[in-house]
Design a protein around this motif. Structure first.
Motif, PDB file in Angstrom:
ATOM      1  N   ASN A  37       0.825  -1.203   0.000  1.00  0.00           N
ATOM      2  CA  ASN A  37       0.000   0.000   0.000  1.00  0.00           C
ATOM      3  C   ASN A  37       0.867   1.264   0.000  1.00  0.00           C
ATOM      4  OD1 ASN A  37      -2.711   0.767  -0.103  1.00  0.00           O
ATOM      5  ND2 ASN A  37      -2.802   1.140   2.090  1.00  0.00           N
ATOM      6  N   ASP A  38       1.894   1.275   0.834  1.00  0.00           N
ATOM      7  CA  ASP A  38       2.766   2.459   0.929  1.00  0.00           C
ATOM      8  C   ASP A  38       3.509   2.731  -0.382  1.00  0.00           C
ATOM      9  OD1 ASP A  38       2.010   3.040   3.508  1.00  0.00           O
ATOM     10  OD2 ASP A  38       3.749   2.069   4.433  1.00  0.00           O
ATOM     11  N   ALA A  39       3.883   1.675  -1.098  1.00  0.00           N
ATOM     12  CA  ALA A  39       4.578   1.851  -2.376  1.00  0.00           C
ATOM     13  C   ALA A  39       3.655   2.508  -3.396  1.00  0.00           C
ATOM     14  CB  ALA A  39       5.078   0.504  -2.898  1.00  0.00           C
ATOM     15  N   VAL A  40       2.385   2.095  -3.381  1.00  0.00           N
ATOM     16  CA  VAL A  40       1.418   2.676  -4.310  1.00  0.00           C
ATOM     17  C   VAL A  40       1.183   4.147  -3.970  1.00  0.00           C
ATOM     18  CG1 VAL A  40      -0.989   2.584  -5.092  1.00  0.00           C
ATOM     19  CG2 VAL A  40       0.310   0.471  -4.804  1.00  0.00           C
ATOM     20  N   LYS A  41       1.041   4.460  -2.687  1.00  0.00           N
ATOM     21  CA  LYS A  41       0.847   5.857  -2.256  1.00  0.00           C
ATOM     22  C   LYS A  41       2.037   6.720  -2.662  1.00  0.00           C
ATOM     23  CE  LYS A  41      -1.802   4.884   1.921  1.00  0.00           C
ATOM     24  NZ  LYS A  41      -1.754   4.977   3.384  1.00  0.00           N
ATOM     25  N   LYS A  42       3.236   6.203  -2.423  1.00  0.00           N
ATOM     26  CA  LYS A  42       4.446   6.966  -2.725  1.00  0.00           C
ATOM     27  C   LYS A  42       4.581   7.210  -4.231  1.00  0.00           C
ATOM     28  CE  LYS A  42       8.014   6.247  -0.178  1.00  0.00           C
ATOM     29  NZ  LYS A  42       9.231   5.708   0.467  1.00  0.00           N
ATOM     30  N   LYS A  43       4.326   6.166  -5.031  1.00  0.00           N
ATOM     31  CA  LYS A  43       4.447   6.308  -6.479  1.00  0.00           C
ATOM     32  C   LYS A  43       3.405   7.293  -7.000  1.00  0.00           C
ATOM     33  CE  LYS A  43       6.523   5.219 -10.257  1.00  0.00           C
ATOM     34  NZ  LYS A  43       7.937   5.587 -10.417  1.00  0.00           N
ATOM     35  N   ALA A  44       2.175   7.199  -6.488  1.00  0.00           N
ATOM     36  CA  ALA A  44       1.116   8.119  -6.911  1.00  0.00           C
ATOM     37  C   ALA A  44       1.491   9.558  -6.563  1.00  0.00           C
ATOM     38  CB  ALA A  44      -0.201   7.735  -6.255  1.00  0.00           C
ATOM     39  N   SER A  45       2.063   9.751  -5.397  1.00  0.00           N
ATOM     40  CA  SER A  45       2.481  11.086  -4.981  1.00  0.00           C
ATOM     41  C   SER A  45       3.563  11.626  -5.912  1.00  0.00           C
ATOM     42  CB  SER A  45       3.003  11.039  -3.544  1.00  0.00           C
ATOM     43  OG  SER A  45       3.497  12.288  -3.155  1.00  0.00           O
ATOM     44  N   ARG A  46       4.526  10.776  -6.244  1.00  0.00           N
ATOM     45  CA  ARG A  46       5.604  11.196  -7.146  1.00  0.00           C
ATOM     46  C   ARG A  46       5.096  11.507  -8.545  1.00  0.00           C
ATOM     47  NH1 ARG A  46      10.158   6.909  -5.059  1.00  0.00           N
ATOM     48  NH2 ARG A  46      10.744   8.112  -3.224  1.00  0.00           N
ATOM     49  N   MET A  47       3.993  10.842  -8.933  1.00  0.00           N
ATOM     50  CA  MET A  47       3.383  11.098 -10.240  1.00  0.00           C
ATOM     51  C   MET A  47       2.386  12.257 -10.167  1.00  0.00           C
ATOM     52  SD  MET A  47       2.678   7.155 -11.450  1.00  0.00           S
ATOM     53  CE  MET A  47       1.873   7.609 -12.983  1.00  0.00           C
ATOM     54  N   LYS A  48       2.265  12.839  -8.974  1.00  0.00           N
ATOM     55  CA  LYS A  48       1.351  13.961  -8.716  1.00  0.00           C
ATOM     56  C   LYS A  48      -0.116  13.579  -8.969  1.00  0.00           C
ATOM     57  CE  LYS A  48       4.737  17.637  -9.507  1.00  0.00           C
ATOM     58  NZ  LYS A  48       5.597  17.148  -8.518  1.00  0.00           N
ATOM     59  N   LEU A  49      -0.448  12.317  -8.650  1.00  0.00           N
ATOM     60  CA  LEU A  49      -1.829  11.863  -8.776  1.00  0.00           C
ATOM     61  C   LEU A  49      -2.575  12.199  -7.494  1.00  0.00           C
ATOM     62  CD1 LEU A  49      -1.248   8.309 -10.308  1.00  0.00           C
ATOM     63  CD2 LEU A  49      -1.752  10.437 -11.505  1.00  0.00           C
ATOM     64  N   ARG A  50      -3.833  12.524  -7.622  1.00  0.00           N
ATOM     65  CA  ARG A  50      -4.663  12.875  -6.463  1.00  0.00           C
ATOM     66  C   ARG A  50      -5.987  12.139  -6.555  1.00  0.00           C
ATOM     67  NH1 ARG A  50      -0.569  14.162  -4.602  1.00  0.00           N
ATOM     68  NH2 ARG A  50       0.318  16.202  -4.488  1.00  0.00           N
ATOM     69  N   LYS A  51      -6.599  11.898  -5.401  1.00  0.00           N
ATOM     70  CA  LYS A  51      -7.945  11.327  -5.366  1.00  0.00           C
ATOM     71  C   LYS A  51      -8.910  12.413  -5.844  1.00  0.00           C
ATOM     72  CE  LYS A  51      -6.992   7.291  -3.539  1.00  0.00           C
ATOM     73  NZ  LYS A  51      -7.091   6.081  -4.342  1.00  0.00           N
ATOM     74  N   SER A  52      -9.975  12.001  -6.518  1.00  0.00           N
ATOM     75  CA  SER A  52     -10.946  12.969  -7.028  1.00  0.00           C
ATOM     76  C   SER A  52     -11.767  13.557  -5.883  1.00  0.00           C
ATOM     77  CB  SER A  52     -11.883  12.300  -8.033  1.00  0.00           C
ATOM     78  OG  SER A  52     -12.731  11.372  -7.379  1.00  0.00           O
ATOM     79  N   LYS A  53     -12.315  14.737  -6.111  1.00  0.00           N
ATOM     80  CA  LYS A  53     -13.160  15.379  -5.095  1.00  0.00           C
ATOM     81  C   LYS A  53     -14.369  14.508  -4.799  1.00  0.00           C
ATOM     82  CE  LYS A  53     -11.772  20.109  -5.901  1.00  0.00           C
ATOM     83  NZ  LYS A  53     -12.166  21.474  -6.195  1.00  0.00           N
ATOM     84  N   ARG A  54     -14.929  13.892  -5.837  1.00  0.00           N
ATOM     85  CA  ARG A  54     -16.099  13.022  -5.669  1.00  0.00           C
ATOM     86  C   ARG A  54     -15.754  11.830  -4.767  1.00  0.00           C
ATOM     87  NH1 ARG A  54     -18.061  10.347 -10.950  1.00  0.00           N
ATOM     88  NH2 ARG A  54     -16.258   9.107 -10.464  1.00  0.00           N
ATOM     89  N   TYR A  55     -14.587  11.227  -4.990  1.00  0.00           N
ATOM     90  CA  TYR A  55     -14.159  10.087  -4.179  1.00  0.00           C
ATOM     91  C   TYR A  55     -13.953  10.516  -2.725  1.00  0.00           C
ATOM     92  CZ  TYR A  55     -11.395   6.258  -2.327  1.00  0.00           C
ATOM     93  OH  TYR A  55     -10.937   5.231  -1.544  1.00  0.00           O
ATOM     94  N   MET A  56     -13.293  11.633  -2.523  1.00  0.00           N
ATOM     95  CA  MET A  56     -13.034  12.113  -1.160  1.00  0.00           C
ATOM     96  C   MET A  56     -14.352  12.434  -0.438  1.00  0.00           C
ATOM     97  SD  MET A  56      -9.862  11.717  -0.788  1.00  0.00           S
ATOM     98  CE  MET A  56      -9.424  12.605   0.689  1.00  0.00           C
TER      99      MET A  56
END
Length: 68
Positions: A43-62
Motif C-alpha cells: 500500500n505504501d509503495a502505491v501511495k508513494k508512487k502516486a504522490s511522485r506522479m502527482k496523482l490525487r484522489k478525485s473530489k467526488r471520491y473524497m
C-alpha cells in the motif's frame, strides 16, 4: 484439513509501463488498498508512487469518504 490462503507475492522494484498505466487510470476513484492488491505491491509503495506522479484522489471520491 485447513485450506491455505494464497496471497499474491508483493513486488519490489521496477514499475512496468502497464503498472503505471493502471495506477494512473485507477488512482482518482479507487481505494488505494484495492489498487495495491491488484498490482501486488505494498500500500505504501502505491501511495508513494502516486504522490511522485502527482496523482490525487478525485473530489467526488473524497466526498464519498466523508472528507471534503
Amino acid at each position: 484439513m485447513a485450506k491455505k490462503k494464497t496471497k499474491k507475492k508483493l513486488m519490489k522494484g521496477e514499475w512496468t509501463k502497464s503498472d503505471l498505466a493502471t495506477l494512473k487510470k485507477l488512482f482518482a476513484d479507487t481505494p488505494t488498498a484495492e489498487i495495491s492488491a491488484r498490482l501486488g505491491r505494498p500500500n505504501d509503495a502505491v501511495k508513494k508512487k502516486a504522490s511522485r506522479m502527482k496523482l490525487r484522489k478525485s473530489k467526488r471520491y473524497m466526498k464519498s469518504l466523508g472528507r471534503a
